[in-house]
Design a protein around this motif. Structure first.
Motif, PDB file in Angstrom:
ATOM      1  N   MET A  78      33.167  70.572  -8.236  1.00  0.00           N
ATOM      2  CA  MET A  78      31.505  70.795  -9.639  1.00  0.00           C
ATOM      3  C   MET A  78      30.167  70.148  -8.952  1.00  0.00           C
ATOM      4  O   MET A  78      29.807  69.897  -8.449  1.00  0.00           O
ATOM      5  CB  MET A  78      32.065  69.647 -10.652  1.00  0.00           C
ATOM      6  N   LEU A  79      29.435  71.028 -10.063  1.00  0.00           N
ATOM      7  CA  LEU A  79      28.035  70.866  -9.664  1.00  0.00           C
ATOM      8  C   LEU A  79      27.104  69.600  -9.890  1.00  0.00           C
ATOM      9  O   LEU A  79      27.188  69.043 -11.192  1.00  0.00           O
ATOM     10  CB  LEU A  79      27.350  71.849  -9.877  1.00  0.00           C
ATOM     11  N   PRO A  80      27.270  68.274  -8.886  1.00  0.00           N
ATOM     12  CA  PRO A  80      26.680  67.495  -9.315  1.00  0.00           C
ATOM     13  C   PRO A  80      25.175  67.201 -10.304  1.00  0.00           C
ATOM     14  O   PRO A  80      24.281  68.348 -10.233  1.00  0.00           O
ATOM     15  CB  PRO A  80      26.172  66.392  -7.606  1.00  0.00           C
TER      16      PRO A  80
ATOM     17  N   GLN B  74      25.023  68.349 -12.881  1.00  0.00           N
ATOM     18  CA  GLN B  74      24.843  69.343 -13.875  1.00  0.00           C
ATOM     19  C   GLN B  74      26.524  68.934 -15.133  1.00  0.00           C
ATOM     20  O   GLN B  74      27.374  68.828 -15.374  1.00  0.00           O
ATOM     21  CB  GLN B  74      25.513  70.903 -13.636  1.00  0.00           C
TER      22      GLN B  74
ATOM     23  N   ASP C 257      36.208  70.759 -14.088  1.00  0.00           N
ATOM     24  CA  ASP C 257      36.005  72.154 -13.789  1.00  0.00           C
ATOM     25  C   ASP C 257      34.705  72.744 -13.803  1.00  0.00           C
ATOM     26  O   ASP C 257      34.340  72.472 -12.956  1.00  0.00           O
ATOM     27  CB  ASP C 257      36.909  72.988 -14.421  1.00  0.00           C
ATOM     28  N   PHE C 258      33.851  71.862 -14.916  1.00  0.00           N
ATOM     29  CA  PHE C 258      32.938  72.790 -15.066  1.00  0.00           C
ATOM     30  C   PHE C 258      31.733  71.737 -15.652  1.00  0.00           C
ATOM     31  O   PHE C 258      30.485  71.327 -16.138  1.00  0.00           O
ATOM     32  CB  PHE C 258      32.737  73.502 -16.196  1.00  0.00           C
TER      33      PHE C 258
ATOM     34  N   GLN D 102      29.129  81.247 -22.094  1.00  0.00           N
ATOM     35  CA  GLN D 102      29.574  80.534 -20.582  1.00  0.00           C
ATOM     36  C   GLN D 102      30.505  79.124 -20.933  1.00  0.00           C
ATOM     37  O   GLN D 102      31.217  79.188 -20.532  1.00  0.00           O
ATOM     38  CB  GLN D 102      28.095  79.066 -20.351  1.00  0.00           C
TER      39      GLN D 102
ATOM     40  N   LYS E 104      44.470  77.195 -17.675  1.00  0.00           N
ATOM     41  CA  LYS E 104      44.369  76.101 -16.121  1.00  0.00           C
ATOM     42  C   LYS E 104      45.939  75.725 -16.434  1.00  0.00           C
ATOM     43  O   LYS E 104      46.807  74.434 -15.509  1.00  0.00           O
ATOM     44  CB  LYS E 104      43.526  75.379 -15.589  1.00  0.00           C
TER      45      LYS E 104
ATOM     46  N   GLU F 224      28.313  65.674  -3.394  1.00  0.00           N
ATOM     47  CA  GLU F 224      29.886  66.598  -3.554  1.00  0.00           C
ATOM     48  C   GLU F 224      29.988  67.388  -1.857  1.00  0.00           C
ATOM     49  O   GLU F 224      30.894  67.588  -2.289  1.00  0.00           O
ATOM     50  CB  GLU F 224      28.533  67.926  -3.976  1.00  0.00           C
TER      51      GLU F 224
ATOM     52  N   ARG G  38      31.645  75.553  -2.796  1.00  0.00           N
ATOM     53  CA  ARG G  38      31.007  76.750  -3.463  1.00  0.00           C
ATOM     54  C   ARG G  38      29.341  77.750  -3.806  1.00  0.00           C
ATOM     55  O   ARG G  38      29.739  78.780  -4.921  1.00  0.00           O
ATOM     56  CB  ARG G  38      30.208  75.623  -4.731  1.00  0.00           C
TER      57      ARG G  38
ATOM     58  N   GLY H 219      21.808  76.783  -4.768  1.00  0.00           N
ATOM     59  CA  GLY H 219      21.272  75.667  -4.788  1.00  0.00           C
ATOM     60  C   GLY H 219      22.157  74.794  -6.366  1.00  0.00           C
ATOM     61  O   GLY H 219      23.049  74.806  -6.309  1.00  0.00           O
TER      62      GLY H 219
ATOM     63  N   CYS I 251      22.984  75.390  -9.009  1.00  0.00           N
ATOM     64  CA  CYS I 251      23.884  76.596  -9.447  1.00  0.00           C
ATOM     65  C   CYS I 251      25.660  76.697  -9.610  1.00  0.00           C
ATOM     66  O   CYS I 251      25.712  76.539  -8.273  1.00  0.00           O
ATOM     67  CB  CYS I 251      23.503  78.207  -9.042  1.00  0.00           C
ATOM     68  N   SER I 252      25.885  76.625 -10.793  1.00  0.00           N
ATOM     69  CA  SER I 252      27.545  75.844 -10.543  1.00  0.00           C
ATOM     70  C   SER I 252      27.891  77.667 -11.021  1.00  0.00           C
ATOM     71  O   SER I 252      27.740  78.774 -11.517  1.00  0.00           O
ATOM     72  CB  SER I 252      27.554  75.426 -11.860  1.00  0.00           C
TER      73      SER I 252
ATOM     74  N   GLY J 259      39.764  78.028  -6.463  1.00  0.00           N
ATOM     75  CA  GLY J 259      39.685  77.356  -7.375  1.00  0.00           C
ATOM     76  C   GLY J 259      38.340  75.599  -7.155  1.00  0.00           C
ATOM     77  O   GLY J 259      37.839  76.878  -6.194  1.00  0.00           O
ATOM     78  N   VAL J 260      38.119  75.330  -7.532  1.00  0.00           N
ATOM     79  CA  VAL J 260      37.325  74.050  -7.060  1.00  0.00           C
ATOM     80  C   VAL J 260      37.739  73.472  -6.847  1.00  0.00           C
ATOM     81  O   VAL J 260      39.022  72.305  -7.468  1.00  0.00           O
ATOM     82  CB  VAL J 260      36.370  73.945  -7.980  1.00  0.00           C
TER      83      VAL J 260
END
Lengths: 385, 385
Positions: free
Chosen positions: A1-3, A5, A318-319, A350, A361, B260, B268, B341, B343-344, B383-384
């Motif tokens: 997961m993007l920190p 965000q 996840d997001f 989105q 999932k 991260e 990612r 960068g 961006c997810s 997956g993430v």
């Protein structure tokens, strides 16, 4: 997961546009100085069209609940008979406040997920002619129902002298609101929903008829005495310390609303509602509210074959996408998606794309992309000007 | 269109995380004071793993191009023979700089969209043993090709003493970079791509071998003299005024990367690349670059049956979603999507959802949601963590 965000898609607080965030970080000014006077002079005329009124829109430091209390405390005194139309958790909030003020509360209960029926209200008022105020929620945040305020106001005025007092917290600035034309007497809303600001202030509009009631009302009150805010605003001032940063941000919000055009703002919200609803329909997942009363600002989904809380956890994990759960007896039964204020059709795409992944999932059989395609189809049909 | 929302999906500058934006708005400090010394002391060790090096990472105020020039000016003098591997517009930039410095430039041309072949480079060096430096681009922003730097460095070192000088502008911090292990001699990158900062500084790493060349090089230079930055940084200082706001932001960027985890950051980026590529494949729209050399930070799409510029205009108009066009002879032939960068995967779903609508609007026959579904499928497979 993007920190860093967070996709904040709860029905308030809603995300704050960057230009509003920047405006809010202006250095402090004196709230009794010429700069604040000038700021209020600029804000006042621009707020009116958002509420559909020629009245001044009062600016009070406090949350939406303080606004609801102000509506009660200014218009009623102990023993007064009032009707509260309860279509969800925030109708309930009105009841609690009215009870705290020792009013004689009539509670017109509507099944959660349904809208109030104007005829039921006028029938009720005919039966109890002593009722002096009718409290009703415009958008019921807990269910995503948008009550037909114009029709309700008509129904009240047809049979009674009662004031029509409206909680517009989770929709004003995202849906059409015609205070004067619809005959609303008091309308209250907060800053943290379609107004794209942090919580901290509420707005109130009061009809001339309601001012007469307020002025004659002996109920003790000080901070929430709306006449103080009216008299202050006439001199481009506030009676007590305002939340200045929010006023800085509000000016920029009003610029953004003007830039997009209110009609377009409302069309965008309807489009986001319709995209969201089409997506869940295509995925064969039930919606709580029928089309006719679905709010353009928040959608409640009532899954029949999966755990709403599990899906919420999954998309959060996840997001970092945040939905709201259900309130009171709807806890665990529904989840709610906010699509108000600083939210675009691209944001809705989105959300839906992420939800589809979340559904797979947690083990629900869906056709990937089917919800997205349905939302895209709605976008293409309704277009964006 | 929602005012104040720009979906910036060009291959740099890339969006800045809110916490970085906040960090950058810290009040100024003296750049010769103890606060800056402490800031540099905190930054220095955290930068090294991003470049895969034990060397200090030099911090220079200037754009990526200044970094490329620094690499040339510090290692070469007029008449030196150098090899520039040109796989796109930024290889070309190296050529122009080398020519400005009156070097004898050998240009190894690779078809745009293809990667450099290490064997071709070693063959070339065998033929021209006087070549003292090989310039190569890591990620070629103009095509989305990621050159195999490790293999290229091996190929050079196998047959020659030439320095391996790498332009890492559009990928370092988004893809694995092992400066020491791969035997790179100079690596330069900018702040405005996967580093999630505004443009304004470049980073440079120099091998011990390259320092010996630099120290022996008589070429006049002052501001871009890298030894000044090395000597300054040894004393936790910069030789000239640094872009302090960017350093404030950089510290927060390094915190985010650490939080991260670099491995996850790189995973990612690969995931976002694969989601993007799967979507266009599913929509039957050709990609410029083959899988083996596709950069995790930028994807170039080469439509066969619609106008790339028309699609760019359409998604800009509908969603304020910005893609880049093609450069030089690729203008109008391709469009490029940045996914680097801040961006997810959820952002990639948004991009694809919007692209599908744009395609329909410009008249291309597609199955709505098909690209989204393909991207979702990739997400579910990879997956993430």
């Amino acid at each position: 997961m993007l920190p860093d965000q967070l996709l904040l898609r709860i029905p308030g607080p809603s995300p704050i546009p960057p230009s509003v965030q920047r405006a809010m970080s202006q250095p402090m000014i004196g709230h009794r100085g010429a700069e604040t006077t000038a700021l209020l002079q600029r804000i006042k005329p621009k707020l009116k069209p958002v509420f559909g009124t020629e009245q001044d829109v009062l600016l009070v430091t406090g949350s939406g609940t303080a606004g609801l209390e102000a509506a009660v405390a200014n218009t009623s005194k102990p023993g007064d008979e009032v009707l509260v139309v309860v279509v969800g958790a925030f109708g309930d909030r009105f009841v609690k406040i009215a009870q705290a003020y020792q009013l004689q509360v009539h509670r017109l209960e509507v099944t959660w997920g349904e809208a109030a029926n104007p005829e039921d209200i006028s029938e009720y008022l005919k039966e109890y002619p002593e009722i002096s105020s009718v409290f009703v929620t415009y958008c019921e945040t807990s269910t995503g129902v948008l009550n037909p305020i114009k029709e309700i106001a008509d129904a009240v005025h047809d049979v009674s002298e009662a004031l029509v007092i409206v909680d517009g917290v989770s929709c004003v600035a995202g849906v059409e609101t015609e205070f004067d034309e619809w005959g609303i007497d008091i309308l209250v809303t907060g800053t943290q929903k379609a107004f794209m600001l942090p919580g901290g202030m509420f707005f109130a509009v009061v009809s001339e008829r309601a001012w007469r009631v307020i002025e004659a009302n002996p109920q003790p009150r000080f901070y929430l005495d709306l006449t103080k805010y009216r008299d202050g605003l006439e001199k481009d001032s506030t009676p007590f310390t305002p939340a200045l940063s929010i006023l800085f941000g509000l000016e920029q919000v009003l610029t953004l609303l003007e830039e997009e055009g209110l009609k377009q703002v409302y069309a965008r919200h309807r489009l986001m509602r319709d995209m969201t609803r089409a997506a869940f329909r295509a995925l064969d997942i039930p919606l709580l509210v029928e089309d006719a009363y679905a709010s353009p600002t928040v959608t409640a989904i009532k899954p029949s074959d999966f755990d709403a809380e599990l899906l919420r956890k999954q998309v959060k994990q996840d997001f970092n996408l945040a939905f709201a759960g259900g309130q009171q007896h709807m806890k665990g039964e529904i989840f709610r998606i906010g699509h108000m204020g600083y939210c675009s059709p691209a944001d809705v795409l989105q959300v839906i794309g992420a939800v589809e992944i979340g559904l797979v999932k947690i083990g629900k059989q869906i056709s990937l992309g089917a919800g997205t395609a349905a939302a895209q189809q709605i976008y293409l049909e309704q277009g964006v000007k």
